[in-house]
Design a protein around this motif. Sequence first.
Motif, mmCIF file in Angstrom:
data_model
loop_
_atom_site.group_PDB
_atom_site.id
_atom_site.type_symbol
_atom_site.label_atom_id
_atom_site.label_comp_id
_atom_site.label_asym_id
_atom_site.label_seq_id
_atom_site.Cartn_x
_atom_site.Cartn_y
_atom_site.Cartn_z
ATOM 1 N N ALA A 12 37.661 -5.835 -19.384
ATOM 2 C CA ALA A 12 38.359 -6.313 -20.684
ATOM 3 C C ALA A 12 38.293 -7.344 -21.141
ATOM 4 O O ALA A 12 38.180 -7.735 -22.528
ATOM 5 N N GLY A 13 37.989 -8.605 -20.378
ATOM 6 C CA GLY A 13 37.659 -9.957 -21.110
ATOM 7 C C GLY A 13 36.236 -9.979 -21.584
ATOM 8 O O GLY A 13 36.328 -10.487 -22.781
ATOM 9 N N ASP A 14 35.539 -9.166 -20.998
ATOM 10 C CA ASP A 14 34.163 -9.392 -21.548
ATOM 11 C C ASP A 14 34.340 -8.761 -23.146
ATOM 12 O O ASP A 14 33.424 -9.100 -24.081
ATOM 13 N N LEU A 15 35.066 -7.656 -23.373
ATOM 14 C CA LEU A 15 35.456 -7.201 -24.565
ATOM 15 C C LEU A 15 35.696 -7.994 -25.876
ATOM 16 O O LEU A 15 35.365 -8.068 -27.054
ATOM 17 N N LEU A 16 36.327 -9.075 -25.520
ATOM 18 C CA LEU A 16 36.898 -10.209 -26.311
ATOM 19 C C LEU A 16 35.825 -11.217 -26.350
ATOM 20 O O LEU A 16 35.919 -11.967 -27.389
ATOM 21 N N ILE A 40 34.324 -0.842 -21.203
ATOM 22 C CA ILE A 40 33.912 -1.533 -22.494
ATOM 23 C C ILE A 40 33.853 -0.459 -23.620
ATOM 24 O O ILE A 40 34.363 -0.526 -24.936
ATOM 25 N N THR A 41 33.373 0.656 -23.397
ATOM 26 C CA THR A 41 33.150 1.752 -24.485
ATOM 27 C C THR A 41 34.613 2.302 -25.030
ATOM 28 O O THR A 41 34.758 2.349 -26.252
ATOM 29 N N ALA A 42 35.506 2.500 -23.842
ATOM 30 C CA ALA A 42 36.786 2.782 -24.119
ATOM 31 C C ALA A 42 37.604 2.190 -25.212
ATOM 32 O O ALA A 42 38.352 2.305 -25.799
ATOM 33 N N GLY A 43 37.344 0.616 -24.809
ATOM 34 C CA GLY A 43 38.117 -0.335 -25.413
ATOM 35 C C GLY A 43 37.807 -0.797 -26.730
ATOM 36 O O GLY A 43 38.196 -1.543 -27.603
#
Length: 412
Positions: free
Chosen positions: A312-316, A259-262
Amino acid sequence: MGWGLVRGGTRLPRAVRLLVVARAVNRLGAFSLSFLTVLITTRFGAGAAVAGCVSAAFGVATIPSRLAGGRLADRIGRRRTIVLGLTGCAVAQLGLAAADSLATAACWAVLLGLVFEIYEPPSQGLIADVVAPGEQVRAHGLLNAALAAAGMGAGLLAAGVGRWDLRLLFVVDAFTCLLCALAVRLFLPADRRVAAAATDQASSVAPWRDAALLRMLAAGTLLAVIYLQIMIMLPLTLDHGGLRPSDAGLLFTTSAVTITAGQPLMRWRRLAALSAPAAFTAGHLLLALGLAGYGFAHGLLAYLTSTVVWSAGDLLLVGRAYTIVASLAPAGGKGRYLAVYGTSWGIAGVAAPLAGTQLLEHAGPAGLWSAMALACLLLAALQPALLRATALPRTHHERRPAAAELSDGSTR
């Protein structure tokens, strides 16, 4: 200096940045609940079903906790409510750590639930108060990234401390709650006195009669059930598969790193320009893929890969629902609206441990995580239609300005 939005989208308000730092401090120790069921089963010899009931009792208690937090946030102010909730959490966490019987631990778990969600509505309300609607997703993204960064240390700390004694996890969590409460009390802007007219207006807010809000609540509850399965059931799943339950800390750290890197990727023009329906759909599909991977994972590497995918889905998804809910609220009612929406976590706190423990016991990890993946697919299919319905013209309340101002001169 004012506490309003810095124009141009280059910098978020100071109040939001301070809140982010304080919550990150709290996040360093906020890992204990993921091990509540494990504590119940290992320390007191209870079965998975009993542990699920204790977690469910905690979940029931968080519902009035969230509603109380919203009402207090609109009446006594954001800062006072945050400090009250965090201090109560610290006391209850220490009680759980010291519990010497299953009954005592269950009582402290319920008491923890009664204070656990108090600080959430004022935290979200503060962002809605000082950040314009177009910047709120970015503000929630910053908060999520900071919590994820702190979560890296939290996961490693959980993996290390949990190998000694699971009770120490609750002690560390209590300590960080107190640190966060102190930081909020010292550095966030003071609450303003609420005028009588504003109090009357807030009292007239009726969020439970708002159909658009209730539709958001239904979708949010299903998503909360999915997220809580990760928090609650992942340690038990690892134990079921012959891995250490404390290795869940490593998986939570992997999620935090992802999450941080994304976060920088979310500034790419194509991602930043995604419509809300497209972002929700893509996010839910990635969640489905990652959780399906948990169901068929054999070994820590497979769990790590699946964690990267669902993160990655959580990022969106992060922050989008709260931005929509805040936009639905009338003047003086954001705390109440956000609190009602937040009861999704309390409802899920009841359903998730009961359903999760039963699915794990009767269908195994494959059945549990396949069911969660199917729920994500359902949300991916239904969320665009729900958002279109939510966006229909609304005439039942007066719209409030895009962003409110908090002043340095607030009365203490």
